[in-house]
Design a protein around this motif. Structure first.
Motif, PDB file in Angstrom:
ATOM      1  N   GLN A 134       0.823  -1.206   0.000  1.00 15.61           N
ATOM      2  CA  GLN A 134       0.000   0.000   0.000  1.00 15.61           C
ATOM      3  C   GLN A 134       0.860   1.260   0.000  1.00 15.61           C
ATOM      4  OE1 GLN A 134      -3.326  -0.268  -0.365  1.00 15.61           O
ATOM      5  NE2 GLN A 134      -3.406   1.930  -0.627  1.00 15.61           N
ATOM      6  N   THR A 135       1.935   1.247   0.758  1.00 11.24           N
ATOM      7  CA  THR A 135       2.774   2.442   0.841  1.00 11.24           C
ATOM      8  C   THR A 135       3.729   2.565  -0.347  1.00 11.24           C
ATOM      9  OG1 THR A 135       4.360   1.281   2.270  1.00 11.24           O
ATOM     10  CG2 THR A 135       2.650   2.582   3.349  1.00 11.24           C
ATOM     11  N   LEU A 137       2.728   2.183  -3.477  1.00 14.25           N
ATOM     12  CA  LEU A 137       1.948   2.633  -4.634  1.00 14.25           C
ATOM     13  C   LEU A 137       2.340   4.024  -5.136  1.00 14.25           C
ATOM     14  CD1 LEU A 137      -0.223   1.612  -6.530  1.00 14.25           C
ATOM     15  CD2 LEU A 137      -1.939   2.573  -4.991  1.00 14.25           C
ATOM     16  N   PRO A 138       2.581   5.018  -4.270  1.00 13.61           N
ATOM     17  CA  PRO A 138       2.978   6.336  -4.783  1.00 13.61           C
ATOM     18  C   PRO A 138       4.312   6.334  -5.547  1.00 13.61           C
ATOM     19  CG  PRO A 138       2.195   6.539  -2.537  1.00 13.61           C
ATOM     20  CD  PRO A 138       2.305   5.068  -2.823  1.00 13.61           C
ATOM     21  N   GLN A 139       5.123   5.317  -5.345  1.00 15.51           N
ATOM     22  CA  GLN A 139       6.382   5.208  -6.088  1.00 15.51           C
ATOM     23  C   GLN A 139       6.172   4.590  -7.467  1.00 15.51           C
ATOM     24  OE1 GLN A 139       8.539   2.787  -3.312  1.00 15.51           O
ATOM     25  NE2 GLN A 139       9.269   4.545  -2.136  1.00 15.51           N
ATOM     26  N   ASN A 142       1.977   7.994 -10.975  1.00 13.50           N
ATOM     27  CA  ASN A 142       2.020   9.446 -10.814  1.00 13.50           C
ATOM     28  C   ASN A 142       0.987   9.877  -9.784  1.00 13.50           C
ATOM     29  OD1 ASN A 142       3.982   9.732 -12.818  1.00 13.50           O
ATOM     30  ND2 ASN A 142       2.415   9.794 -14.426  1.00 13.50           N
ATOM     31  N   LYS A 143       1.237  11.027  -9.181  1.00 10.58           N
ATOM     32  CA  LYS A 143       0.316  11.550  -8.173  1.00 10.58           C
ATOM     33  C   LYS A 143      -1.095  11.711  -8.738  1.00 10.58           C
ATOM     34  CE  LYS A 143      -0.051  15.092  -4.641  1.00 10.58           C
ATOM     35  NZ  LYS A 143       0.558  16.248  -4.016  1.00 10.58           N
ATOM     36  N   SER A 144      -1.193  12.115  -9.986  1.00 10.32           N
ATOM     37  CA  SER A 144      -2.512  12.313 -10.599  1.00 10.32           C
ATOM     38  C   SER A 144      -3.266  10.992 -10.804  1.00 10.32           C
ATOM     39  CB  SER A 144      -2.365  13.033 -11.937  1.00 10.32           C
ATOM     40  OG  SER A 144      -1.561  12.253 -12.820  1.00 10.32           O
ATOM     41  N   ASP A 145      -2.540   9.864 -10.834  1.00  8.29           N
ATOM     42  CA  ASP A 145      -3.165   8.550 -11.023  1.00  8.29           C
ATOM     43  C   ASP A 145      -3.371   7.792  -9.715  1.00  8.29           C
ATOM     44  OD1 ASP A 145      -3.297   8.710 -13.824  1.00  8.29           O
ATOM     45  OD2 ASP A 145      -1.217   8.026 -14.019  1.00  8.29           O
ATOM     46  N   LEU A 146      -2.957   8.368  -8.610  1.00  7.01           N
ATOM     47  CA  LEU A 146      -2.970   7.661  -7.328  1.00  7.01           C
ATOM     48  C   LEU A 146      -4.379   7.238  -6.907  1.00  7.01           C
ATOM     49  CD1 LEU A 146      -1.040   6.606  -5.242  1.00  7.01           C
ATOM     50  CD2 LEU A 146      -1.169   8.790  -4.066  1.00  7.01           C
ATOM     51  N   GLU A 147      -5.346   8.113  -7.057  1.00  5.02           N
ATOM     52  CA  GLU A 147      -6.716   7.776  -6.660  1.00  5.02           C
ATOM     53  C   GLU A 147      -7.258   6.615  -7.487  1.00  5.02           C
ATOM     54  OE1 GLU A 147     -11.111   9.849  -6.316  1.00  5.02           O
ATOM     55  OE2 GLU A 147      -9.349  11.123  -6.529  1.00  5.02           O
ATOM     56  N   ASN A 150      -5.369   3.380  -6.499  1.00  6.09           N
ATOM     57  CA  ASN A 150      -5.856   2.873  -5.212  1.00  6.09           C
ATOM     58  C   ASN A 150      -7.193   2.157  -5.380  1.00  6.09           C
ATOM     59  OD1 ASN A 150      -4.253   3.147  -2.881  1.00  6.09           O
ATOM     60  ND2 ASN A 150      -4.533   5.356  -2.895  1.00  6.09           N
TER      61      ASN A 150
END
Length: 191
Positions: A134-135, A137-139, A142-147, A150
């Motif tokens: 889970q942690t 995933l941001p690596q 991209n931040k814009s695709d994170l939601e 998830n």
């Protein structure tokens, strides 16, 4: 679509799907195995509880640890540990007297203790693996695709772990008692 354009996420997503299928199989297979060993509801419940107890005990410490280690390495090691441990359960089943055990068998306590310990250790590895995944995933996205990532990850974990894994475990254990554990170990190896 995120899965089509991000190879790393596609691999991560596939590993999550496969390992959660194994988790869903384990969730049903351990208590079912316990019912073949004993009719004592306390012992059957103890096996089921042993697999879930690590969530209560280790979720917070796992978060601290996963922030300080290489997450990819932790995920791989947790899945390899779970694979080896699950093959150990297969060996335990194959070396046990024929199941179901008769009432009053002297093999009940060692077998129940063995599978409860295995369920507990598998649960521990699952807590660390899932926390690291889970942690991580941001690596991977991209931040814009994170939601979106998830949501997709959560969906596949629930579908495989809650809806496909348990019925598949029932089918596999009906064919042969060690089969869900062999299948489970294979999923951890593939992930």
């Amino acid at each position: 679509m995120l899965l089509a354009r991000n190879r790393d996420f596609r691999l991560f997503f596939s590993a999550a799907a496969i390992t959660n299928l194994g988790d869903g199989i384990t969730a049903l297979a351990f208590p079912w195995l316990a019912t073949l060993i004993t009719r004592d509801p306390f012992l059957i419940g103890a096996v089921a509880a042993a697999g879930r107890l690590p969530c209560l005990l280790f979720t917070l410490p796992a978060g601290v640890i996963t922030d300080r280690v290489d997450r990819k390495r932790l995920i791989v090691r947790a899945d390899l540990f779970r694979m080896a441990l699950t093959f150990g359960v297969v060996a335990m089943i194959l070396s046990a007297p024929p199941l179901p055990l008769p009432d009053g068998s002297t093999a009940v306590w060692p077998l129940i203790a063995g599978i409860a310990i295995a369920a507990f250790l598998l649960g521990c590895a699952e807590v660390f693996r899932d926390n690291a995944a889970q942690t991580a995933l941001p690596q991977i996205v991209n931040k814009s695709d994170l939601e979106s990532a998830n949501g997709q990850l959560w969906s596949v974990e629930q579908i495989m772990g809650q809806f496909i894994g348990p019925p598949l475990a029932g089918l596999l254990i009906a064919i042969a008692v060690p089969l869900p554990f062999v299948f489970d170990a294979t999923t951890f190896g593939l992930a």
